[in-house]
Motif scaffolding. Structure first.
Motif, PDB file in Angstrom:
ATOM      1  N   HIS A   4      27.344  32.141  37.807  1.00  0.00           N
ATOM      2  CA  HIS A   4      26.262  31.414  37.164  1.00  0.00           C
ATOM      3  C   HIS A   4      26.826  30.173  36.482  1.00  0.00           C
ATOM      4  CE1 HIS A   4      23.414  34.554  38.034  1.00  0.00           C
ATOM      5  NE2 HIS A   4      24.135  35.457  37.389  1.00  0.00           N
ATOM      6  N   LEU A   5      25.934  29.261  36.119  1.00  0.00           N
ATOM      7  CA  LEU A   5      26.344  27.987  35.532  1.00  0.00           C
ATOM      8  C   LEU A   5      27.192  28.198  34.283  1.00  0.00           C
ATOM      9  CD1 LEU A   5      26.078  24.882  35.494  1.00  0.00           C
ATOM     10  CD2 LEU A   5      24.044  25.171  34.096  1.00  0.00           C
ATOM     11  N   GLY A   6      26.714  29.035  33.367  1.00  0.00           N
ATOM     12  CA  GLY A   6      27.455  29.273  32.137  1.00  0.00           C
ATOM     13  C   GLY A   6      28.795  29.936  32.365  1.00  0.00           C
ATOM     14  N   GLN A   7      28.838  30.869  33.324  1.00  0.00           N
ATOM     15  CA  GLN A   7      30.094  31.569  33.614  1.00  0.00           C
ATOM     16  C   GLN A   7      31.146  30.625  34.180  1.00  0.00           C
ATOM     17  OE1 GLN A   7      28.466  34.544  36.251  1.00  0.00           O
ATOM     18  NE2 GLN A   7      28.467  36.119  34.647  1.00  0.00           N
ATOM     19  N   SER A   8      30.743  29.758  35.098  1.00  0.00           N
ATOM     20  CA  SER A   8      31.703  28.832  35.694  1.00  0.00           C
ATOM     21  C   SER A   8      32.208  27.832  34.655  1.00  0.00           C
ATOM     22  CB  SER A   8      31.074  28.096  36.882  1.00  0.00           C
ATOM     23  OG  SER A   8      29.947  27.336  36.471  1.00  0.00           O
ATOM     24  N   PHE A   9      31.313  27.392  33.753  1.00  0.00           N
ATOM     25  CA  PHE A   9      31.730  26.453  32.709  1.00  0.00           C
ATOM     26  C   PHE A   9      32.706  27.125  31.749  1.00  0.00           C
ATOM     27  CE2 PHE A   9      31.078  24.170  28.658  1.00  0.00           C
ATOM     28  CZ  PHE A   9      31.396  22.886  29.079  1.00  0.00           C
ATOM     29  N   GLU A  10      32.441  28.390  31.381  1.00  0.00           N
ATOM     30  CA  GLU A  10      33.330  29.128  30.500  1.00  0.00           C
ATOM     31  C   GLU A  10      34.688  29.354  31.157  1.00  0.00           C
ATOM     32  OE1 GLU A  10      34.494  30.947  27.035  1.00  0.00           O
ATOM     33  OE2 GLU A  10      32.621  29.873  27.446  1.00  0.00           O
ATOM     34  N   LEU A  11      34.682  29.679  32.454  1.00  0.00           N
ATOM     35  CA  LEU A  11      35.924  29.907  33.176  1.00  0.00           C
ATOM     36  C   LEU A  11      36.790  28.656  33.197  1.00  0.00           C
ATOM     37  CD1 LEU A  11      37.787  31.542  35.066  1.00  0.00           C
ATOM     38  CD2 LEU A  11      36.339  30.781  36.978  1.00  0.00           C
ATOM     39  N   MET A  12      36.185  27.516  33.521  1.00  0.00           N
ATOM     40  CA  MET A  12      36.954  26.285  33.580  1.00  0.00           C
ATOM     41  C   MET A  12      37.451  25.877  32.197  1.00  0.00           C
ATOM     42  SD  MET A  12      34.967  23.992  36.426  1.00  0.00           S
ATOM     43  CE  MET A  12      36.303  22.816  36.422  1.00  0.00           C
ATOM     44  N   GLY A  13      36.660  26.172  31.150  1.00  0.00           N
ATOM     45  CA  GLY A  13      37.085  25.873  29.801  1.00  0.00           C
ATOM     46  C   GLY A  13      38.314  26.667  29.397  1.00  0.00           C
ATOM     47  N   ARG A  14      38.344  27.938  29.759  1.00  0.00           N
ATOM     48  CA  ARG A  14      39.507  28.767  29.439  1.00  0.00           C
ATOM     49  C   ARG A  14      40.746  28.298  30.196  1.00  0.00           C
ATOM     50  NH1 ARG A  14      37.291  35.059  29.188  1.00  0.00           N
ATOM     51  NH2 ARG A  14      35.752  34.720  27.518  1.00  0.00           N
ATOM     52  N   GLU A  15      40.569  27.903  31.448  1.00  0.00           N
ATOM     53  CA  GLU A  15      41.706  27.420  32.222  1.00  0.00           C
ATOM     54  C   GLU A  15      42.270  26.127  31.644  1.00  0.00           C
ATOM     55  OE1 GLU A  15      40.129  27.027  36.133  1.00  0.00           O
ATOM     56  OE2 GLU A  15      40.460  29.132  36.673  1.00  0.00           O
ATOM     57  N   ALA A  16      41.401  25.300  31.071  1.00  0.00           N
ATOM     58  CA  ALA A  16      41.842  24.008  30.530  1.00  0.00           C
ATOM     59  C   ALA A  16      42.374  24.112  29.101  1.00  0.00           C
ATOM     60  CB  ALA A  16      40.689  22.996  30.574  1.00  0.00           C
ATOM     61  N   GLY A  17      42.236  25.293  28.478  1.00  0.00           N
ATOM     62  CA  GLY A  17      42.697  25.448  27.096  1.00  0.00           C
ATOM     63  C   GLY A  17      41.613  25.217  26.077  1.00  0.00           C
ATOM     64  N   GLY A  18      40.361  25.299  26.509  1.00  0.00           N
ATOM     65  CA  GLY A  18      39.232  25.072  25.610  1.00  0.00           C
ATOM     66  C   GLY A  18      38.240  24.099  26.200  1.00  0.00           C
ATOM     67  N   ARG A  19      36.964  24.257  25.815  1.00  0.00           N
ATOM     68  CA  ARG A  19      35.934  23.374  26.365  1.00  0.00           C
ATOM     69  C   ARG A  19      36.193  21.918  26.013  1.00  0.00           C
ATOM     70  NH1 ARG A  19      30.156  26.499  25.359  1.00  0.00           N
ATOM     71  NH2 ARG A  19      30.646  28.405  26.530  1.00  0.00           N
ATOM     72  N   GLN A  20      36.814  21.696  24.839  1.00  0.00           N
ATOM     73  CA  GLN A  20      37.082  20.321  24.428  1.00  0.00           C
ATOM     74  C   GLN A  20      38.091  19.629  25.323  1.00  0.00           C
ATOM     75  OE1 GLN A  20      37.922  23.032  22.830  1.00  0.00           O
ATOM     76  NE2 GLN A  20      40.095  22.939  22.282  1.00  0.00           N
ATOM     77  N   CYS A  21      38.804  20.403  26.141  1.00  0.00           N
ATOM     78  CA  CYS A  21      39.815  19.819  27.032  1.00  0.00           C
ATOM     79  C   CYS A  21      39.276  19.548  28.434  1.00  0.00           C
ATOM     80  CB  CYS A  21      41.028  20.748  27.133  1.00  0.00           C
ATOM     81  SG  CYS A  21      41.845  21.062  25.556  1.00  0.00           S
ATOM     82  N   LEU A  22      38.039  19.912  28.691  1.00  0.00           N
ATOM     83  CA  LEU A  22      37.488  19.747  30.043  1.00  0.00           C
ATOM     84  C   LEU A  22      37.236  18.289  30.390  1.00  0.00           C
ATOM     85  CD1 LEU A  22      34.941  22.678  30.540  1.00  0.00           C
ATOM     86  CD2 LEU A  22      37.045  22.245  31.801  1.00  0.00           C
ATOM     87  N   GLY A  23      36.708  17.543  29.433  1.00  0.00           N
ATOM     88  CA  GLY A  23      36.362  16.158  29.721  1.00  0.00           C
ATOM     89  C   GLY A  23      34.926  15.966  30.141  1.00  0.00           C
ATOM     90  N   PHE A  24      34.146  17.060  30.186  1.00  0.00           N
ATOM     91  CA  PHE A  24      32.720  16.958  30.497  1.00  0.00           C
ATOM     92  C   PHE A  24      32.006  18.125  29.839  1.00  0.00           C
ATOM     93  CE2 PHE A  24      34.724  19.308  33.929  1.00  0.00           C
ATOM     94  CZ  PHE A  24      33.901  20.418  34.077  1.00  0.00           C
ATOM     95  N   THR A  25      30.688  18.043  29.749  1.00  0.00           N
ATOM     96  CA  THR A  25      29.886  19.061  29.083  1.00  0.00           C
ATOM     97  C   THR A  25      29.162  19.917  30.110  1.00  0.00           C
ATOM     98  OG1 THR A  25      27.900  17.670  28.947  1.00  0.00           O
ATOM     99  CG2 THR A  25      29.534  17.469  27.163  1.00  0.00           C
ATOM    100  N   LYS A  26      28.505  20.969  29.613  1.00  0.00           N
ATOM    101  CA  LYS A  26      27.746  21.844  30.506  1.00  0.00           C
ATOM    102  C   LYS A  26      26.590  21.075  31.160  1.00  0.00           C
ATOM    103  CE  LYS A  26      26.984  26.047  29.158  1.00  0.00           C
ATOM    104  NZ  LYS A  26      26.413  27.244  28.508  1.00  0.00           N
ATOM    105  N   LEU A  27      26.002  20.126  30.441  1.00  0.00           N
ATOM    106  CA  LEU A  27      24.927  19.318  31.018  1.00  0.00           C
ATOM    107  C   LEU A  27      25.448  18.465  32.166  1.00  0.00           C
ATOM    108  CD1 LEU A  27      22.003  18.365  30.963  1.00  0.00           C
ATOM    109  CD2 LEU A  27      22.656  16.656  29.246  1.00  0.00           C
ATOM    110  N   ASP A  28      26.660  17.892  32.012  1.00  0.00           N
ATOM    111  CA  ASP A  28      27.259  17.125  33.105  1.00  0.00           C
ATOM    112  C   ASP A  28      27.469  18.017  34.325  1.00  0.00           C
ATOM    113  OD1 ASP A  28      27.461  14.819  31.530  1.00  0.00           O
ATOM    114  OD2 ASP A  28      29.324  15.522  30.650  1.00  0.00           O
TER     115      ASP A  28
END
Length: 311
Positions: A115-139
């Motif tokens: 799901h959208l939220g699960q994939s965003f959470e997964l990528m955030g953990r891999e990057a070391g936090g959502r703040q390290c992704l470079g984009f938001t869930k809306l993006d």
């Protein structure tokens, strides 16, 4: 540099040469420049939109110097009338939210099973936090919506401006091709539409041995020119990535067009067509189960080239 400053830029004005389309000047302003018009919405709205334009006058004006053919700064106003965004929150600015090619591929893969939220959470953990992704869930949501709506269609016109050949592939086909496009089966069918035109398809199996389609086409005829046009547009849709092996029937026009468009792709004949030709031309030999068994062994059981020659 924007991230270090803690601000977002907006391209406010530009001027180009009307004959060459060469950029002549550009005005860059702060994203808080100017003011919005009077808000006519209901003042009792539960979640009113935050005010983002507060009349900031910071700007940078660059102009093309015709003598040295370079852009030079002719006006610069540095001072802002607001506090800059802290480095910890700078990634939330609109101009900072970007997806790398690797992240885009991961989003495509995650969307197929999460799901959208699960994939965003997964990528955030891999990057070391959502703040390290470079984009938001809306993006992420907007990106996936665009991918689902995206499709590629190519048409070929004759001298009378009538469509003769047409090829199309949607976003899911392109994603599947990235994962499973090393080996592709290409074939045409006959007289299955009212115009009796050939319908061509690029197909193969996925990891579950399910048939996946990479693209399809309606052709005017089955000449080498039509196949060359189709193969070229297929590669264009697939980012110029040619398959390692392409299985076809024994059509001479296909065999002629392939080396021209995909010289590094190995051309192989489909086993189904080989069996059909065998049944058509030497059907009498297939009455002997031993002969049929030997042929099946050559087609399906031998994977080593040297062993095949010895047999």
């Amino acid at each position: 540099m924007e991230e270090e400053w803690g601000l977002a830029l907006r391209m406010d004005y530009c001027r180009t040469n009307k004959f060459t389309n060469q950029l002549l000047c550009r005005l860059l302003v702060c994203n808080k420049e100017g003011f919005w018009k009077v808000d006519k919405r209901d003042p009792l709205a539960k979640n009113p939109r935050a005010e983002t334009r507060i009349g900031c006058e910071a700007q940078l004006y660059v102009k093309l110097d015709e003598g040295i053919r370079k852009f030079v700064v002719t006006d610069f106003k540095e001072k802002h009338n607001h506090d800059l965004v802290s480095p910890e929150c700078a990634h939330m600015l609109s101009s900072q939210r970007k997806k790398s090619p690797t992240q885009a591929i991961e989003l495509d893969l995650a969307a197929s099973g999460l799901h959208l939220g699960q994939s965003f959470e997964l990528m955030g953990r891999e990057a070391g936090g959502r703040q390290c992704l470079g984009f938001t869930k809306l993006d992420q949501k907007n990106y996936l919506r665009t991918k689902r709506q995206q499709s590629l269609t190519y048409g070929k016109l004759d001298n009378e401006e009538q469509i003769t050949n047409m090829f199309w592939a949607d976003a899911q086909m392109i994603i599947d091709y990235v994962q499973f496009g090393d080996v592709v089966t290409f074939d045409t069918t006959y007289k299955l539409n009212k115009e009796h035109r050939p319908f061509a398809s690029f197909v193969e199996f996925n990891q579950h041995r399910e048939t996946v389609i990479f693209g399809a086409a309606l052709l005017y005829d089955e000449t080498a020119n039509s196949f060359a046009w189709l193969f070229q547009n297929f590669l264009e849709a697939m980012s110029r990535k040619a398959p390692k092996t392409l299985f076809t029937d024994q059509d001479a026009a296909m065999a002629k067009a392939m080396p021209i468009v995909m010289p590094d792709t190995s051309h192989r004949l489909c086993t189904w067509h080989l069996m059909q030709n065998a049944l058509k031309h030497v059907n009498c030999l297939f009455q002997d189960k031993g002969v049929k068994g030997v042929l099946n062994k050559f087609l399906f059981d031998i994977e080593d080239e040297n062993q095949w020659k010895l047999e």
